[in-house]
Design a protein around this motif. Structure first.
Motif, PDB file in Angstrom:
ATOM      1  N   ASN A  80      56.579 -40.037  33.152  1.00 48.96           N
ATOM      2  CA  ASN A  80      56.266 -41.404  33.567  1.00 48.96           C
ATOM      3  C   ASN A  80      56.165 -41.364  35.199  1.00 48.96           C
ATOM      4  O   ASN A  80      56.930 -40.767  35.880  1.00 48.96           O
ATOM      5  N   ASP A  81      54.891 -42.060  35.647  1.00 46.77           N
ATOM      6  CA  ASP A  81      54.854 -41.959  37.181  1.00 46.77           C
ATOM      7  C   ASP A  81      55.202 -43.244  37.637  1.00 46.77           C
ATOM      8  O   ASP A  81      55.167 -43.443  38.770  1.00 46.77           O
ATOM      9  N   TYR A  82      55.521 -44.195  36.881  1.00 44.00           N
ATOM     10  CA  TYR A  82      56.061 -45.722  37.401  1.00 44.00           C
ATOM     11  C   TYR A  82      55.099 -46.314  38.184  1.00 44.00           C
ATOM     12  O   TYR A  82      55.362 -47.037  39.229  1.00 44.00           O
ATOM     13  N   TYR A  83      53.508 -46.011  38.177  1.00 41.50           N
ATOM     14  CA  TYR A  83      52.660 -46.449  38.710  1.00 41.50           C
ATOM     15  C   TYR A  83      52.496 -48.129  39.024  1.00 41.50           C
ATOM     16  O   TYR A  83      52.474 -48.694  40.034  1.00 41.50           O
ATOM     17  N   LEU A  84      52.530 -48.702  37.770  1.00 43.04           N
ATOM     18  CA  LEU A  84      52.403 -50.253  37.684  1.00 43.04           C
ATOM     19  C   LEU A  84      53.619 -50.810  38.326  1.00 43.04           C
ATOM     20  O   LEU A  84      53.529 -51.805  39.031  1.00 43.04           O
ATOM     21  N   TRP A  85      54.812 -50.365  38.093  1.00 40.10           N
ATOM     22  CA  TRP A  85      55.853 -50.746  38.541  1.00 40.10           C
ATOM     23  C   TRP A  85      56.049 -50.589  40.254  1.00 40.10           C
ATOM     24  O   TRP A  85      56.199 -51.599  41.019  1.00 40.10           O
ATOM     25  N   SER A  86      55.395 -49.711  40.758  1.00 44.19           N
ATOM     26  CA  SER A  86      55.497 -49.380  42.151  1.00 44.19           C
ATOM     27  C   SER A  86      54.527 -50.332  42.915  1.00 44.19           C
ATOM     28  O   SER A  86      54.694 -50.844  43.946  1.00 44.19           O
ATOM     29  N   ILE A  87      53.406 -50.686  42.086  1.00 46.47           N
ATOM     30  CA  ILE A  87      52.111 -51.317  42.576  1.00 46.47           C
ATOM     31  C   ILE A  87      52.820 -52.928  42.856  1.00 46.47           C
ATOM     32  O   ILE A  87      52.399 -53.702  43.748  1.00 46.47           O
ATOM     33  N   PHE A  88      53.621 -53.247  41.866  1.00 41.31           N
ATOM     34  CA  PHE A  88      54.309 -54.786  41.642  1.00 41.31           C
ATOM     35  C   PHE A  88      55.383 -54.769  42.830  1.00 41.31           C
ATOM     36  O   PHE A  88      55.221 -55.765  43.455  1.00 41.31           O
ATOM     37  N   ASN A  89      56.036 -53.787  42.877  1.00 40.29           N
ATOM     38  CA  ASN A  89      56.994 -53.697  44.098  1.00 40.29           C
ATOM     39  C   ASN A  89      56.231 -53.880  45.396  1.00 40.29           C
ATOM     40  O   ASN A  89      56.605 -54.268  46.249  1.00 40.29           O
ATOM     41  N   PHE A  90      54.945 -52.992  45.487  1.00 40.79           N
ATOM     42  CA  PHE A  90      54.279 -53.095  46.600  1.00 40.79           C
ATOM     43  C   PHE A  90      53.946 -54.337  47.067  1.00 40.79           C
ATOM     44  O   PHE A  90      54.025 -54.781  48.326  1.00 40.79           O
ATOM     45  N   VAL A  91      53.191 -54.732  46.002  1.00 42.99           N
ATOM     46  CA  VAL A  91      52.522 -56.299  46.467  1.00 42.99           C
ATOM     47  C   VAL A  91      53.456 -57.537  46.565  1.00 42.99           C
ATOM     48  O   VAL A  91      53.310 -58.103  47.525  1.00 42.99           O
ATOM     49  N   TYR A  92      54.616 -57.476  45.657  1.00 43.15           N
ATOM     50  CA  TYR A  92      55.109 -58.634  45.722  1.00 43.15           C
ATOM     51  C   TYR A  92      56.667 -58.488  46.363  1.00 43.15           C
ATOM     52  O   TYR A  92      57.369 -59.345  46.758  1.00 43.15           O
ATOM     53  N   LEU A  93      57.203 -57.394  45.918  1.00 39.84           N
ATOM     54  CA  LEU A  93      58.540 -57.297  46.335  1.00 39.84           C
ATOM     55  C   LEU A  93      58.958 -56.256  47.348  1.00 39.84           C
ATOM     56  O   LEU A  93      59.942 -55.460  47.387  1.00 39.84           O
ATOM     57  N   ASN A  94      58.004 -56.102  48.398  1.00 30.73           N
ATOM     58  CA  ASN A  94      58.112 -55.114  49.298  1.00 30.73           C
ATOM     59  C   ASN A  94      59.321 -55.221  50.220  1.00 30.73           C
ATOM     60  O   ASN A  94      59.202 -55.305  51.441  1.00 30.73           O
ATOM     61  N   PHE A  95      60.362 -54.846  49.816  1.00 29.78           N
ATOM     62  CA  PHE A  95      61.721 -54.958  50.469  1.00 29.78           C
ATOM     63  C   PHE A  95      61.879 -53.952  51.456  1.00 29.78           C
ATOM     64  O   PHE A  95      62.215 -52.831  50.933  1.00 29.78           O
ATOM     65  N   CYS A  96      61.853 -54.216  52.808  1.00 28.36           N
ATOM     66  CA  CYS A  96      62.031 -53.022  53.704  1.00 28.36           C
ATOM     67  C   CYS A  96      61.139 -51.893  53.461  1.00 28.36           C
ATOM     68  O   CYS A  96      61.399 -50.663  53.549  1.00 28.36           O
ATOM     69  N   CYS A  97      59.866 -51.998  52.763  1.00 31.26           N
ATOM     70  CA  CYS A  97      58.765 -51.018  52.772  1.00 31.26           C
ATOM     71  C   CYS A  97      59.323 -49.913  51.429  1.00 31.26           C
ATOM     72  O   CYS A  97      58.689 -49.000  51.451  1.00 31.26           O
ATOM     73  N   LEU A  98      60.227 -50.296  50.690  1.00 33.53           N
ATOM     74  CA  LEU A  98      60.606 -49.505  49.758  1.00 33.53           C
ATOM     75  C   LEU A  98      59.630 -49.251  48.553  1.00 33.53           C
ATOM     76  O   LEU A  98      59.411 -48.357  47.952  1.00 33.53           O
ATOM     77  N   GLY A  99      58.781 -50.679  48.578  1.00 39.00           N
ATOM     78  CA  GLY A  99      57.854 -50.591  47.405  1.00 39.00           C
ATOM     79  C   GLY A  99      56.485 -49.583  47.860  1.00 39.00           C
ATOM     80  O   GLY A  99      56.001 -48.991  47.001  1.00 39.00           O
ATOM     81  N   PHE A 100      56.356 -49.408  49.083  1.00 40.28           N
ATOM     82  CA  PHE A 100      55.187 -48.602  49.657  1.00 40.28           C
ATOM     83  C   PHE A 100      55.749 -47.187  49.330  1.00 40.28           C
ATOM     84  O   PHE A 100      54.922 -46.291  48.957  1.00 40.28           O
ATOM     85  N   ILE A 101      57.194 -47.051  49.622  1.00 36.25           N
ATOM     86  CA  ILE A 101      57.449 -45.626  49.569  1.00 36.25           C
ATOM     87  C   ILE A 101      57.421 -44.979  48.088  1.00 36.25           C
ATOM     88  O   ILE A 101      57.018 -44.045  47.549  1.00 36.25           O
ATOM     89  N   ALA A 102      57.800 -46.063  47.064  1.00 36.59           N
ATOM     90  CA  ALA A 102      57.898 -45.904  45.641  1.00 36.59           C
ATOM     91  C   ALA A 102      56.397 -45.802  45.254  1.00 36.59           C
ATOM     92  O   ALA A 102      56.294 -44.785  44.243  1.00 36.59           O
ATOM     93  N   LEU A 103      55.412 -46.279  45.861  1.00 31.95           N
ATOM     94  CA  LEU A 103      54.018 -46.135  45.439  1.00 31.95           C
ATOM     95  C   LEU A 103      53.609 -44.792  45.754  1.00 31.95           C
ATOM     96  O   LEU A 103      52.769 -44.190  45.053  1.00 31.95           O
ATOM     97  N   ALA A 104      54.057 -44.447  46.887  1.00 28.45           N
ATOM     98  CA  ALA A 104      53.739 -43.037  47.513  1.00 28.45           C
ATOM     99  C   ALA A 104      54.196 -41.870  46.458  1.00 28.45           C
ATOM    100  O   ALA A 104      53.333 -41.016  46.293  1.00 28.45           O
ATOM    101  N   TYR A 105      55.212 -42.009  46.119  1.00 23.48           N
ATOM    102  CA  TYR A 105      56.006 -41.012  45.276  1.00 23.48           C
ATOM    103  C   TYR A 105      55.018 -41.167  44.028  1.00 23.48           C
ATOM    104  O   TYR A 105      54.946 -39.903  43.107  1.00 23.48           O
ATOM    105  N   SER A 106      54.942 -42.081  43.334  1.00 25.22           N
ATOM    106  CA  SER A 106      54.027 -42.429  42.384  1.00 25.22           C
ATOM    107  C   SER A 106      52.847 -41.784  42.400  1.00 25.22           C
ATOM    108  O   SER A 106      52.268 -41.074  41.458  1.00 25.22           O
ATOM    109  N   LEU A 107      52.166 -41.857  43.539  1.00 26.32           N
ATOM    110  CA  LEU A 107      50.788 -41.128  43.448  1.00 26.32           C
ATOM    111  C   LEU A 107      50.971 -39.262  43.506  1.00 26.32           C
ATOM    112  O   LEU A 107      50.296 -38.664  43.058  1.00 26.32           O
ATOM    113  N   LYS A 108      52.326 -39.256  44.025  1.00 27.10           N
ATOM    114  CA  LYS A 108      52.417 -37.687  44.129  1.00 27.10           C
ATOM    115  C   LYS A 108      52.522 -37.235  42.813  1.00 27.10           C
ATOM    116  O   LYS A 108      52.350 -36.269  42.382  1.00 27.10           O
TER     117      LYS A 108
END
Length: 130
Positions: free
Chosen positions: A53-81
């Protein structure tokens, strides 16, 4: 001169018994095929990357709505990896990056949810009343 798979006998031999009788020569590879007793077949099996599972949708949701201390962006980067490593059939790397993406998604969601709850608490009970 390029190598051949089935080398032919020399054509200069006029005393060849097969050619003298007029019977066509038997193929060398057919004779070898009959003598093979234990043929082996190699089948390449690639790991099933659909289970990762790459958790891509969850990462996009965290990046767009809940980007707390850029953790959503880091999660999105790992999902793309994870998606890239799944395309390269690197199952072990994809699993490790999926665990990291999940960790960042959980952390981002928990911290953002706790901040939202604290905001509602402070809006309901302001500090000036105490």
């Amino acid at each position: 001169m390029a190598p051949t798979l089935f080398p032919m006998e020399s054509k200069s031999s006029k005393t060849d018994s097969v050619r003298a009788t007029g019977v066509p020569p038997a193929c060398k590879h057919l004779a070898e095929k009959k003598t093979m007793t234990n043929p082996t077949t190699v089948i390449e099996v690639y790991p099933d990357t659909t289970e990762v599972n790459d958790y891509y949708l969850w990462s996009i949701f965290n990046f767009v709505y809940l980007n707390f201390c850029c953790l959503g962006f880091i999660a999105l980067a790992y999902s793309l990896k994870v998606r890239d490593k799944k395309l390269l059939n690197d199952l072990n790397g994809a699993v490790e990056d999926a665990k990291t993406a999940r960790l960042f998604n959980i952390t981002s969601s928990a911290l953002a949810a706790s901040c939202i709850i604290l905001v509602f608490i402070f809006l309901r009970y302001p500090l000036t009343d105490y």
